[in-house]
Design a protein around this motif. Structure first.
Motif, mmCIF file in Angstrom:
data_model
loop_
_atom_site.group_PDB
_atom_site.id
_atom_site.type_symbol
_atom_site.label_atom_id
_atom_site.label_comp_id
_atom_site.label_asym_id
_atom_site.label_seq_id
_atom_site.Cartn_x
_atom_site.Cartn_y
_atom_site.Cartn_z
ATOM 1 N N ASP A 100 0.820 -1.209 0.000
ATOM 2 C CA ASP A 100 0.000 0.000 0.000
ATOM 3 C C ASP A 100 0.857 1.264 0.000
ATOM 4 O O ASP A 100 0.453 2.300 -0.531
ATOM 5 N N ILE A 296 -7.292 -8.382 3.173
ATOM 6 C CA ILE A 296 -7.453 -7.205 2.308
ATOM 7 C C ILE A 296 -8.765 -6.495 2.617
ATOM 8 O O ILE A 296 -8.794 -5.268 2.821
ATOM 9 N N ASN A 297 -9.848 -7.237 2.665
ATOM 10 C CA ASN A 297 -11.168 -6.630 2.877
ATOM 11 C C ASN A 297 -11.244 -5.905 4.215
ATOM 12 O O ASN A 297 -11.717 -4.760 4.292
ATOM 13 N N GLN A 300 -8.910 -2.778 4.286
ATOM 14 C CA GLN A 300 -9.472 -1.680 3.493
ATOM 15 C C GLN A 300 -10.617 -1.004 4.244
ATOM 16 O O GLN A 300 -10.681 0.224 4.320
ATOM 17 N N GLU A 301 -11.506 -1.809 4.796
ATOM 18 C CA GLU A 301 -12.686 -1.274 5.480
ATOM 19 C C GLU A 301 -12.315 -0.452 6.710
ATOM 20 O O GLU A 301 -13.041 0.483 7.083
ATOM 21 N N ASP A 303 -9.368 1.166 7.070
ATOM 22 C CA ASP A 303 -8.395 2.203 6.676
ATOM 23 C C ASP A 303 -6.950 1.900 7.061
ATOM 24 O O ASP A 303 -6.139 2.821 7.188
ATOM 25 N N ILE A 305 -5.213 0.098 4.996
ATOM 26 C CA ILE A 305 -4.664 0.205 3.650
ATOM 27 C C ILE A 305 -5.742 0.738 2.706
ATOM 28 O O ILE A 305 -6.934 0.734 3.038
ATOM 29 N N GLU A 306 -5.321 1.175 1.521
ATOM 30 C CA GLU A 306 -6.252 1.544 0.466
ATOM 31 C C GLU A 306 -6.302 0.424 -0.575
ATOM 32 O O GLU A 306 -7.281 -0.288 -0.674
ATOM 33 N N LEU A 307 -5.238 0.263 -1.350
ATOM 34 C CA LEU A 307 -5.121 -0.826 -2.323
ATOM 35 C C LEU A 307 -6.424 -1.104 -3.067
ATOM 36 O O LEU A 307 -6.863 -2.251 -3.181
ATOM 37 N N SER A 308 -7.066 -0.076 -3.542
ATOM 38 C CA SER A 308 -8.330 -0.256 -4.254
ATOM 39 C C SER A 308 -8.097 -0.831 -5.647
ATOM 40 O O SER A 308 -7.109 -0.514 -6.317
#
Length: 325
Positions: A100, A296-297, A300-301, A303, A305-308
């Motif tokens: 990230d 990952i999920n 991301q949820e 914050d 990491i972003e890694l969209s």
């Protein structure tokens, strides 16, 4: 031109050709160097087997191997960023955090699944809800797999992933175990093998939460990671390493007795202890990768990491190794 001069010129030409050939041979036999970062713990046992059995060297004579023992994944990440390490071993969350932040690396393969657990000596702590604001929780570092698993459990139970962040104490596993057993400075320790095994065998120590419960299923504890520079510029050496890693994993699975004997000096444990620990329920050495989507999920949820919109091909050198649910 005299015959003598002609002979001298021919000799000089032959010598020049010989020198050129020698230089070419020397360049062609240039030793390839690979630098590998390792950490302490039974989850890394196949890497130690690779080192002790010189499995990499069996695949080529044209290699120089540098082994670096580093304290934690943050140190490995910094060393790889600086170009000082080609391959490192770490948990999935620190890998994702590095990715990230722009780290040019990908996962080579899985290494181990392992029991992780939140351990305590306090009888009145039976669940996460029993951990008070005064309790201190030891784990390797913020962003470690132990930290992310604890955050996952806190999110599921309290809808607050950061519930325990103010109570964390950064400690290496041996220090955390010593602090827990001496009942000083901390009351809870989120740890991994062999420390979780040792702690579970001590009377009065019990487990509050397992890593599997925190994530909700199987996950790879340790994976191998290679820089894009190493992969792109040394493809043959990369492939040799991969084959050696697979061979090391296979060796430990098929030769438990011999592997235990080989590992005794490195882990300061008896052969019987190591054999028991590497055969412990939940301990598994495999090249397969588990739990990537779950990490990952969640990260991301919350914050971390972003890694969209990132695909498996951007995270894994071999996407076929990932065992999706």
């Amino acid at each position: 031109m005299t015959l003598y001069m002609k002979k001298q010129i021919i000799i000089l030409l032959l010598m020049s050709i010989l020198i050129i050939l020698l230089i070419a041979c020397e360049n062609n036999s240039e030793v390839n160097t690979i630098t590998i970062a390792e950490q302490y713990g039974l989850a890394y046992a196949p890497v130690q087997i690779m080192k002790d059995k010189k499995i990499l060297e069996q695949h080529t004579n044209n290699i120089s191997i540098k082994w670096k023992k580093l304290a934690n994944t943050a140190a490995i990440r910094e060393a790889m960023l600086a170009g000082e390490v080609d391959i490192g071993f770490m948990a999935i969350p620190p890998f994702l955090i590095g990715k990230d932040k722009g780290m040019e690396w990908k996962i080579i393969s899985g290494l181990s699944l392992s029991p992780l657990g939140l351990m305590t000596y306090k009888e009145d702590i039976k669940t996460l809800a029993d951990i008070s604001k005064d309790d201190r929780i030891a784990l390797p570092q913020p962003g470690s797999i132990q930290h992310i698993l604890l955050a996952m459990a806190a999110e599921r139970e309290f809808s607050d992933s950061g519930r325990f962040d103010g109570q964390l104490v950064t400690m290496a596993h041996p220090d955390g175990m010593n602090a827990l057993l001496s009942r000083k400075d901390i009351t809870v320790h989120f740890t991994s093998p062999p420390y979780i095994f040792k702690e579970s065998e001590v009377e009065g120590i019990h487990q509050i939460l397992s890593g599997r419960e925190a994530l909700g299923g199987e996950f790879s504890f340790i994976v191998g990671v290679a820089t894009e520079d190493f992969y792109n510029n040394h493809p043959e050496l990369y492939q040799i390493f991969v084959e050696s890693l697979y061979q090391s994993i296979e060796f430990i699975n098929e030769n438990i007795d011999e592997a235990a004997s080989s590992l005794t000096e490195n882990y300061d444990l008896s052969k019987d202890e190591i054999k028991k620990y590497i055969s412990w329920p939940g301990m598994c050495y495999t090249k397969k990768i588990y739990g990537l989507d779950e990490f990952i999920n969640f990260m991301q949820e919350t914050d971390y990491i972003e890694l969209s919109d990132i695909g498996y091909s951007q995270l894994l050198w071999d996407v076929d190794l990932y065992e999706k649910k």
